[in-house]
Enzyme design. Structure first.
Site, PDB file in Angstrom:
ATOM      1  N   HIS A   1       0.818  -1.221   0.000  1.00  0.00           N
ATOM      2  CA  HIS A   1       0.000   0.000   0.000  1.00  0.00           C
ATOM      3  C   HIS A   1       0.847   1.265   0.000  1.00  0.00           C
ATOM      4  CE1 HIS A   1       0.289   1.195   4.351  1.00  0.00           C
ATOM      5  NE2 HIS A   1       0.450  -0.091   4.547  1.00  0.00           N
TER       6      HIS A   1
ATOM      7  N   ASP B   1       5.969   2.046   7.119  1.00  0.00           N
ATOM      8  CA  ASP B   1       4.595   1.615   6.783  1.00  0.00           C
ATOM      9  C   ASP B   1       3.957   2.635   5.837  1.00  0.00           C
ATOM     10  OD1 ASP B   1       2.149   0.370   6.807  1.00  0.00           O
ATOM     11  OD2 ASP B   1       1.590   1.058   8.796  1.00  0.00           O
TER      12      ASP B   1
ATOM     13  N   GLU C   1      -5.225   1.417   2.279  1.00  0.00           N
ATOM     14  CA  GLU C   1      -5.117   0.181   3.071  1.00  0.00           C
ATOM     15  C   GLU C   1      -5.423   0.455   4.539  1.00  0.00           C
ATOM     16  OE1 GLU C   1      -2.874  -2.736   5.707  1.00  0.00           O
ATOM     17  OE2 GLU C   1      -2.740  -0.570   5.584  1.00  0.00           O
ATOM     18  N   GLU C   2      -4.969   1.634   5.005  1.00  0.00           N
ATOM     19  CA  GLU C   2      -5.002   1.914   6.448  1.00  0.00           C
ATOM     20  C   GLU C   2      -6.410   2.119   6.998  1.00  0.00           C
ATOM     21  OE1 GLU C   2      -2.550   1.392   8.151  1.00  0.00           O
ATOM     22  OE2 GLU C   2      -0.667   2.084   7.259  1.00  0.00           O
TER      23      GLU C   2
ATOM     24  N   ASP D   1       4.431  -5.102   3.056  1.00  0.00           N
ATOM     25  CA  ASP D   1       3.916  -4.050   3.942  1.00  0.00           C
ATOM     26  C   ASP D   1       4.730  -4.079   5.229  1.00  0.00           C
ATOM     27  OD1 ASP D   1       2.521  -2.213   5.387  1.00  0.00           O
ATOM     28  OD2 ASP D   1       0.634  -3.339   5.458  1.00  0.00           O
TER      29      ASP D   1
ATOM     30  N   HIS E   1       2.062   4.414  12.109  1.00  0.00           N
ATOM     31  CA  HIS E   1       0.800   5.170  12.295  1.00  0.00           C
ATOM     32  C   HIS E   1       0.978   6.406  13.172  1.00  0.00           C
ATOM     33  CE1 HIS E   1      -1.391   1.060  11.580  1.00  0.00           C
ATOM     34  NE2 HIS E   1      -0.667   1.460  10.548  1.00  0.00           N
TER      35      HIS E   1
HETATM   36 ZN    ZN Z   1       0.915  -0.971   6.429  1.00  0.00          ZN
END
Ligand code: ZN
Length: 384
Positions: A193, A213, A247-248, A275, A352
């Site tokens: 992603h 990420d 994706e998140e 990922d 994140h």
């Molecule tokens: Zn990810």
């Protein structure tokens, strides 16, 4: 919470919900239902779609809230799946057989030393320099369009290569798709992603560099593409690279794309997901293979590829839930596999957050290099 209580909740929710304010079906595990934010479960109908799965209908704001909730609860990506009703899925889909032995060793051994760490570093630095790649932001859309341009430049001398943008109906950030067409329409897919998220805040413009990420996965895909293009590689099957949008927020991009493949009847030999590739969280291991919600026969091939071409220590581990885009493909009945950077309980704690920076991995891409080598080996050995 007992099943009876859940049934009451279902009936109550159905009574008070507005059928026009929610749009997207979202599936969560029934065991997570009790802990979901009240603002979500009090305003949406809840449908039981299996012994352990519940379907909710949510708007974009509620989906973002759910992503934050699952990040805090599990400290990881996903935790829920968005964009399809269970009724549409789990059709059995027979794909071509996955090779049981390796037959292209001279070519693979020629290509894998050509992977360059410095180029992968450059891609991670570049892609994580966007303030955010959140799927609803202009910067997130721009980053994907710029990636499409990069992949187009890399493959400009391959006559059978084409980069397109897969547009999603409900949001503007596209999924980037590169196809290197072969003689056969059967596709060998590699993906990861491109979007990022900051789950510390509701502000969609908050910093979300997403270096590990998943700029790291994008760097792996980009380096595989560069090496194949430089060697003017002509596949027999069609080789497809994807940078998924969104994706998140519940695998929304890959759920759309995999639904399209199922709907169109496009034959797929296998799907490889990158990922999280550049954080060495498990000191004694170079790589993890995610064992659950992936294809055992494709994982068998991956074992052979790792043992033959990478010769590094690795182990199986389990995500325990729909932790990345490979699941969208598994869910549609395609064979998928997911090599990961560390054991799941030793993964990068900065993802994140605004702290998911290249510096966390020591400003180098050493840990990600074997993933690019593995992707090259997969691309060739799946193409026998
Ligand atoms: Zn990810």
């Amino acid at each position: 919470m007992s099943v009876e209580n859940l049934m009451l909740l279902f009936i109550f929710s159905f009574m008070i919900s507005s059928p026009f304010s929610h749009a997207t079906p979202v599936m969560v595990s029934a065991s997570d239902l009790n802990s979901l934010p009240k603002s979500i479960i009090q305003t949406t109908p809840i449908k039981f779609v299996g012994p352990s799965t519940v379907e909710l209908d949510l708007n974009d704001e509620e989906i973002t809230l759910l992503a934050q909730h699952f990040h805090k609860l599990k400290g990881r990506c996903g935790g829920f799946v968005t964009g399809a009703s269970v009724n549409e899925t789990h059709k059995s889909f027979s794909s071509a057989t996955i090779p049981s032995e390796l037959k292209r060793q001279p070519e693979v051994l020629n290509l894998i030393p050509q992977v360059e760490e410095s180029r992968m570093s450059d891609t991670i630095k570049w892609f994580s320099s966007y303030p955010t790649r959140f799927y609803l932001t202009d910067e997130g859309k721009q980053a994907m369009e710029d990636l499409a341009k990069k992949w187009r430049d890399l493959t400009k001398d391959l006559p059978n290569a084409e980069v397109t943008l897969f547009q999603h109906k409900d949001w503007a950030q596209p999924t980037v798709v590169l196809k290197i067409k072969g003689l056969s329409p059967e596709e060998i897919i590699l993906g990861g992603h491109g979007d990022s998220i900051n789950t510390d805040t509701n502000d969609i413009h908050a910093p979300a560099p997403g270096a590990d990420d998943n700029a790291s996965g994008i760097s792996v895909l980009t380096e595989i593409i560069r090496v194949l293009a430089k060697n003017k590689y002509q596949p027999k099957s069609t080789l497809t690279f994807m940078a998924y949008s969104a994706e998140e927020v519940g695998l929304r991009g890959s759920m759309d794309v995999s639904a399209y493949y199922l709907d169109q009847g496009i034959p797929v030999k296998g799907v490889l997901q990158f990922d999280g590739t550049n954080f060495k969280g498990s000191q004694e291991l170079g790589m993890i293979l995610v064992e659950d919600l992936t294809s055992p026969s494709l994982n068998n091939l991956m074992e052979k590829l790792i043992n033959t071409y990478l010769k590094l220590p690795w182990a199986y581990d389990r995500c325990g839930y729909a932790c990345s885009d490979h699941y969208s493909w598994t869910f549609r009945g395609f064979a998928s596999t997911f090599p990961f950077e560390s054991r799941l309980n030793e993964e990068n704690s900065h993802i994140h957050t605004p702290g998911d920076l290249f510096s966390v991995s020591g400003n180098n891409a050493h840990h990600a290099v074997p993933f690019a080598r593995l992707g090259l080996a997969y691309a060739l050995e799946m193409d026998q």
